[in-house]
Design a protein around this motif. Sequence first.
Motif, PDB file in Angstrom:
ATOM      1  N   PRO A 146      55.139  42.247  39.205  1.00 31.87           N
ATOM      2  CA  PRO A 146      54.943  41.432  38.005  1.00 31.87           C
ATOM      3  C   PRO A 146      54.003  40.251  38.233  1.00 31.87           C
ATOM      4  CG  PRO A 146      57.076  40.970  39.005  1.00 31.87           C
ATOM      5  CD  PRO A 146      56.482  42.094  39.793  1.00 31.87           C
ATOM      6  N   ASN A 147      53.472  39.695  37.138  1.00 31.46           N
ATOM      7  CA  ASN A 147      52.677  38.464  37.211  1.00 31.46           C
ATOM      8  C   ASN A 147      53.569  37.301  37.627  1.00 31.46           C
ATOM      9  OD1 ASN A 147      49.868  38.560  36.715  1.00 31.46           O
ATOM     10  ND2 ASN A 147      50.243  39.079  34.577  1.00 31.46           N
ATOM     11  N   THR A 148      52.986  36.374  38.381  1.00 39.52           N
ATOM     12  CA  THR A 148      53.723  35.177  38.825  1.00 39.52           C
ATOM     13  C   THR A 148      52.864  33.964  38.501  1.00 39.52           C
ATOM     14  OG1 THR A 148      52.641  35.001  40.968  1.00 39.52           O
ATOM     15  CG2 THR A 148      54.516  36.510  40.831  1.00 39.52           C
ATOM     16  N   GLY A 149      53.307  32.796  38.901  1.00 34.69           N
ATOM     17  CA  GLY A 149      52.474  31.596  38.783  1.00 34.69           C
ATOM     18  C   GLY A 149      51.313  31.622  39.769  1.00 34.69           C
ATOM     19  N   GLY A 150      51.370  32.491  40.786  1.00 39.29           N
ATOM     20  CA  GLY A 150      50.309  32.560  41.817  1.00 39.29           C
ATOM     21  C   GLY A 150      50.939  32.628  43.198  1.00 39.29           C
ATOM     22  N   MET A 151      50.557  33.627  43.978  1.00 40.07           N
ATOM     23  CA  MET A 151      51.181  33.879  45.292  1.00 40.07           C
ATOM     24  C   MET A 151      50.290  33.488  46.468  1.00 40.07           C
ATOM     25  SD  MET A 151      54.203  34.933  44.654  1.00 40.07           S
ATOM     26  CE  MET A 151      54.794  35.654  46.183  1.00 40.07           C
ATOM     27  N   GLY A 152      49.061  33.035  46.177  1.00 35.09           N
ATOM     28  CA  GLY A 152      48.176  32.643  47.262  1.00 35.09           C
ATOM     29  C   GLY A 152      46.778  32.456  46.713  1.00 35.09           C
ATOM     30  N   ALA A 153      45.900  31.874  47.525  1.00 31.37           N
ATOM     31  CA  ALA A 153      44.531  31.621  47.063  1.00 31.37           C
ATOM     32  C   ALA A 153      43.621  31.397  48.255  1.00 31.37           C
ATOM     33  CB  ALA A 153      44.495  30.399  46.142  1.00 31.37           C
ATOM     34  N   TYR A 154      42.324  31.526  48.011  1.00 31.49           N
ATOM     35  CA  TYR A 154      41.356  31.184  49.050  1.00 31.49           C
ATOM     36  C   TYR A 154      40.087  30.640  48.412  1.00 31.49           C
ATOM     37  CZ  TYR A 154      38.908  35.521  47.941  1.00 31.49           C
ATOM     38  OH  TYR A 154      38.225  36.516  47.286  1.00 31.49           O
ATOM     39  N   SER A 155      39.335  29.944  49.228  1.00 32.29           N
ATOM     40  CA  SER A 155      38.044  29.393  48.823  1.00 32.29           C
ATOM     41  C   SER A 155      37.274  29.105  50.112  1.00 32.29           C
ATOM     42  CB  SER A 155      38.245  28.106  48.022  1.00 32.29           C
ATOM     43  OG  SER A 155      37.009  27.522  47.676  1.00 32.29           O
ATOM     44  N   PRO A 156      35.943  29.282  50.198  1.00 29.00           N
ATOM     45  CA  PRO A 156      35.052  29.743  49.134  1.00 29.00           C
ATOM     46  C   PRO A 156      35.156  31.245  48.924  1.00 29.00           C
ATOM     47  CG  PRO A 156      33.808  29.476  51.168  1.00 29.00           C
ATOM     48  CD  PRO A 156      35.214  29.051  51.466  1.00 29.00           C
ATOM     49  N   LEU A 157      34.330  31.740  47.983  1.00 27.02           N
ATOM     50  CA  LEU A 157      34.295  33.164  47.676  1.00 27.02           C
ATOM     51  C   LEU A 157      32.975  33.703  48.225  1.00 27.02           C
ATOM     52  CD1 LEU A 157      35.328  32.890  43.895  1.00 27.02           C
ATOM     53  CD2 LEU A 157      36.800  32.919  45.927  1.00 27.02           C
ATOM     54  N   PRO A 158      32.986  34.235  49.460  1.00 25.03           N
ATOM     55  CA  PRO A 158      31.715  34.617  50.077  1.00 25.03           C
ATOM     56  C   PRO A 158      30.987  35.712  49.307  1.00 25.03           C
ATOM     57  CG  PRO A 158      33.561  34.903  51.618  1.00 25.03           C
ATOM     58  CD  PRO A 158      34.144  34.488  50.318  1.00 25.03           C
ATOM     59  N   TRP A 159      31.728  36.464  48.497  1.00 24.45           N
ATOM     60  CA  TRP A 159      31.132  37.587  47.763  1.00 24.45           C
ATOM     61  C   TRP A 159      30.517  37.170  46.431  1.00 24.45           C
ATOM     62  CZ3 TRP A 159      33.645  37.653  43.166  1.00 24.45           C
ATOM     63  CH2 TRP A 159      34.913  37.083  43.143  1.00 24.45           C
ATOM     64  N   ALA A 160      30.761  35.932  46.000  1.00 24.37           N
ATOM     65  CA  ALA A 160      30.329  35.538  44.646  1.00 24.37           C
ATOM     66  C   ALA A 160      28.851  35.150  44.635  1.00 24.37           C
ATOM     67  CB  ALA A 160      31.180  34.384  44.138  1.00 24.37           C
TER      68      ALA A 160
END
Length: 437
Positions: A224-238
Amino acid sequence: MKVLVIGSGAREHALCRSLSLDPGVTALHCAPGNAGIAEIAETHAIDPLDGAAVAHLAEQLGVGLVVVGPEAPLVAGVADVVRAADIPCFGPSRQAAELEGSKAFAKEVMAAAAVPTARSYVCTTPEEIDEALDAFGAPYVVKDDGLAAGKGVVVTDDIEAARAHARACTGTPSGSEKPEGRVVIEEYLDGPEVSLFAVTDGTTVVPLQPAQDFKRALDGDAGPNTGGMGAYSPLPWADPKLVDDVLQTVLQPTVDEMRRRGTPFSGLLYAGLALTSRGVRVVEFNARFGDPETQVVLARLETPLAGLLLAAAKGTLDELAPLRWNDEAAVTVVVASHNYPGTPRTGDPIDGLAEVANQDGPHAYVLHAGTRQDGAHVVSAGGRVLSVTATGADLVQARVRAYTAIGRIRLDGSQHRTDIAAKAAEAAEAAKAETRV
Ligand code: AMP
Ligand code: GLY
């Protein structure tokens, strides 16, 4: 300057951490805070939704800036009450926060400002719901109009599930006649998602660095969708032009439209974007820093945070020097309670926090979300419990550090995703290997 932060999540812990590192901050307060925030700020047990209580506390403490973290106090008008007491406040007014508080309002502003977003219908009756679902076809995207902590959205191929969620949002179970709420039904957007934050004073817009969030509960974007389970930055692919493009096509037009309406938006404008095969589209706006993206974005920001937020609160962002960023990568992994995002189990002791501080710091550290002090022990007190954050020369190193730190933490029944930033780290490694050949 003395600063008061409102909120109690890992986002607020990240804000407090960065503020505590700003030499311009002489005293840091947080209300209500959590067990981790209490280590770096003086915490105050008041209701964050009570504007009068927040303004009174800010006056008593003599703070020069109030920073409102979560959406609920903003939508309740807490920033308006603080500003009415002549205290600079980082966070939009109640009316401007409707960009997050009502998805239907956000759609209306985007249409007026020609901001690219998913085509959508706002529905209140079972007939409108069925027509909209038919018009777009599967996969169906059904959104509760109001605030739902990231959990009011259902994306599904199953028309019965889509219909049931839509009817639950409008309060019209089949057979019932009286519509009570609104639901937004929209076209499905393909492509990767990006969170881009901008600090704005209502006129000038200063974008931060983009991050990617992992919304689903389980590895491989399952569950299910949550408030957010993790993140990263920067986005080398962007695409390196992404931030500028979004500033021109999304952020600035939205801020200009809000000002034109007489409800200027000042604070943090969060654009949730889908990079679709047909170009960038806004998935949603939020009126505050994202959680857990803030944990990684602030890990990379070198510009002192209090000065930036104060300039937004005072309307002087045009005088601010360009933001400075370190060249590190940052990864944050959320440790959640047993049963999150359902009703989480709380009150379990958390062990290993001191080991992380002693053995993994300063490159890895634990930001607290749902925690509280219970005698000598820190115990879980919410769904998302910790945001374990790490920096490194690249995403591979930041991931290793974050997961090494997680390995030291013991919380009965806890869960976390093991694939945060994994694909991006792999892709970046592959690209590096290719340039070496
Ligand atoms: P929201 O609360 O609007 O951000 O939606 C939560 C999550 O649902 C988003 O981060 C997406 O993963 C997904 N979602 C929302 N809208 C769409 C859409 N139009 N197409 C595909 N996925 C969506
Ligand atoms: N991480 C998603 C949000 O803050 O809304």
